[in-house]
Design an enzyme around this catalytic site. Sequence first.
Site, PDB file in Angstrom:
ATOM      1  N   TYR A 140     -48.709  -9.922   3.290  1.00 38.43           N
ATOM      2  CA  TYR A 140     -48.475  -8.472   3.587  1.00 38.43           C
ATOM      3  C   TYR A 140     -47.581  -7.791   2.430  1.00 38.43           C
ATOM      4  CZ  TYR A 140     -46.601  -4.070   5.615  1.00 38.43           C
ATOM      5  OH  TYR A 140     -46.047  -2.795   5.824  1.00 38.43           O
ATOM      6  N   SER A 182     -44.276  -0.108   1.375  1.00 46.62           N
ATOM      7  CA  SER A 182     -43.470  -0.804   2.654  1.00 46.62           C
ATOM      8  C   SER A 182     -42.196  -1.272   1.865  1.00 46.62           C
ATOM      9  CB  SER A 182     -43.972  -1.879   3.200  1.00 46.62           C
ATOM     10  OG  SER A 182     -43.347  -2.663   3.972  1.00 46.62           O
TER      11      SER A 182
END
Length: 268
Positions: A155, A142
Amino acid sequence: MQTQNKVIVVTGGGSGIGRALTLRLVNAGAHVAAIDIHENTLQETQGLAGPHKGHISLHVVNVTERETVNALPEKVIAAHGVVDGLINCAGIIQPFVRIKDLEFDAIKRVMDVNLYGQIHMIKAFLPHLLARPEAHIVNISSMGGFFPVPGQTMYGASKAAVKLLTEGLYAEMIGTNVHVTVVFPGAIATNIAQNSGVVIAGLGNEQAHKFSATTAAVAAETIINGMVRNKFQVFIGQDARMMDLLYRLNPRWATQFMFSKMKALLPD
């Protein structure tokens, strides 16, 4: 690695980028073993494949369960004969809160799905991929894996671990038949928040999509192009490319810039 007539395993195949990857791959002549925790969404993906739906096998699997994942290669090979590629796309975000307010159960869930899920899949499938003339592993990290996003710290930590996991695997596979690629999506128009059980206070779906600069279909096309070209890293979206550059030039300023953009979403 060219994808035509290849057998590719795709996790998260029931929605978002995973669904888009599954559909684009079968449309291009590949066969896909679609993995997801939700049987109904897998069936929806297969239905959307139209005349190519016979090229998709469905496997309801929780990637956090190691023993279940260890049994998966045998089932995929029974369905397709071989396995040539693995795209680790399954992932979730955390509740949009500061780490001081994030429950340990939520931390564990994010790490289990985003990091250990990929580790389980790699460990299960790598021996079979090494036995093929050519094979490929693609891991989805990501933008948050190289750039801090307030309210998504754990995350980001899970996706940063995926980055180094993938790059380390790339180094270990040098001289073998297995290519390895790490992908850094920016904001993508998917239902990842809903699938993660996350509600972002004060932000409706219409507003949330304003942050989504890239469609899942475009993301899937970019990932597959990177796979075909055996790229080391793939960045998806202008936001991911821009933040990569800014963070390299001035990480402190870039971090403060991101906080200024995201602070309105953080609870006090």
